[in-house]
Design an enzyme around this catalytic site. Sequence first.
Site, mmCIF file in Angstrom:
data_model
loop_
_atom_site.group_PDB
_atom_site.id
_atom_site.type_symbol
_atom_site.label_atom_id
_atom_site.label_comp_id
_atom_site.label_asym_id
_atom_site.label_seq_id
_atom_site.Cartn_x
_atom_site.Cartn_y
_atom_site.Cartn_z
ATOM 1 C CE LYS A 159 -7.425 1.301 10.719
ATOM 2 N NZ LYS A 159 -6.175 0.394 10.639
ATOM 3 N N GLY B 207 -3.724 -2.052 -2.412
ATOM 4 C CA GLY B 207 -2.499 -1.857 -2.737
ATOM 5 C C GLY B 207 -2.185 -2.148 -4.014
ATOM 6 N N GLY C 212 0.799 -1.305 0.099
ATOM 7 C CA GLY C 212 0.131 0.154 0.152
ATOM 8 C C GLY C 212 0.824 1.268 -0.009
ATOM 9 C CG PHE C 213 0.242 6.146 0.330
ATOM 10 C CD1 PHE C 213 1.250 6.711 -0.158
ATOM 11 C CD2 PHE C 213 -0.465 6.581 1.390
ATOM 12 C CE1 PHE C 213 1.783 8.170 0.357
ATOM 13 C CE2 PHE C 213 0.077 8.111 1.877
ATOM 14 C CZ PHE C 213 1.101 8.546 1.144
ATOM 15 C CB ILE C 214 1.349 4.249 4.811
ATOM 16 C CG1 ILE C 214 0.843 5.464 4.670
ATOM 17 C CG2 ILE C 214 2.455 4.373 6.028
ATOM 18 C CD1 ILE C 214 -0.247 5.659 5.814
ATOM 19 C CG LEU D 277 1.091 -0.499 7.893
ATOM 20 C CD1 LEU D 277 2.158 0.435 6.970
ATOM 21 C CD2 LEU D 277 1.034 0.443 9.282
ATOM 22 C CE1 TYR E 251 -10.338 2.878 8.297
ATOM 23 C CE2 TYR E 251 -10.442 5.244 9.011
ATOM 24 C CZ TYR E 251 -9.733 4.230 8.466
ATOM 25 O OH TYR E 251 -8.187 4.076 8.409
ATOM 26 C CG ASP F 64 -0.955 -5.223 -0.013
ATOM 27 O OD1 ASP F 64 -0.398 -4.384 0.641
ATOM 28 O OD2 ASP F 64 -1.983 -5.639 -0.547
#
Length: 320
Positions: free
Chosen positions: A153, A36, A10-12, A76, A149, A31
């Site tokens: 979390k 991603g 993914g991005f991060i 993540l 969401y 992943d």
Amino acid sequence: MRALITGGAGFIGSHLAEALLAKGHEVSVIDDLSTGSIDNISHLKARPGFHYVIDTVTNEPIVAELIDHNDVVFHLAAAVGVKLIVEEPVRTIETNVHGTEVVLKHANKKKKLVFIASTSEVYGKSTDVPFRENADLVMGATTKHRWAYACSKAIDEFLALAYYKEKKLPIVIVRLFNTVGPRQTGQYGMVLPTFVRQALAGHPITVFGDGTQSRSFTYVGDVVDALVTLAQTPAAVGEVFNIGASQEITIRELAERVRARANSQSPIVLIPYDQAYESGFEDMPRRVPDTSKINRVIGFQPRVGLDEIIAEVIDYFQSR
Ligand code: UDP
């Protein structure tokens, strides 16, 4: 260290993989490529010490094996983006809650350090800015899917803290605030890549609501540096940290800055929230982190400012 990154394509996650490899650590990525992309890690495939598996974090035997091989897990893997969350609430809740359950359960067997990537979204509709880690969380009604969401979390956080308290599993919780930079896609609703793509294409820049809502944007490189440092800081264990920048900008002003930087003629248009997301959608007017805790523990200070970030994101999309 040997680090497992769930959601590492993914991005991060892909930026974190890069940062860890650059410091000589070994990195494994898992992943499922749901949000991603293999493109995010293809430049890492040939690097010594890099491994990847395309699978989901709910595949327990695979996750157990990977955790066994590593010293630290950066968890993540999660459903991301307000658009995806509103459109696919079942997937959001199941991925976020069940994935974390699996990771914590298997990390607990040999007490491996786990980072839980949480979010500033958990502060919900609170207007008590800047948000401190021990502040009350203010959620909306359960009929508004956005809050699923935040609650999923928050449950991840509760579960991780419960493992820490009851089973002495070392965990660290990080609440990430609007992280931005190259490789973030606008596909799931994130504002900066969306505005940049619109500006470069000469399409209208879509500001939701009246554009007076503000956010503080943090460069992905600053975020991953903080994660790497926290992983080597024993005092971080069992703690919750905000990671973000405190410089605020309204979304209207962000649209103007992107348009100017991209030399674009795109008009800026206002779209009502119920048209952009769903009827009765609730946004938060401001979202600013109090970063005194992470600053005290690891001396965290974001280094890259918004103009530099916008320029880099423009370059990223232009080069594609
Ligand atoms: N937003 C917008 N236009 C877009 C996408 C998002 O005006 O095309 C707004 C969104 O309503 C919110 C802010 O930009 O007020 C940040 O949205 P994003 O989804 O990036 O993150 P959030 O902070 O809502 O999690």
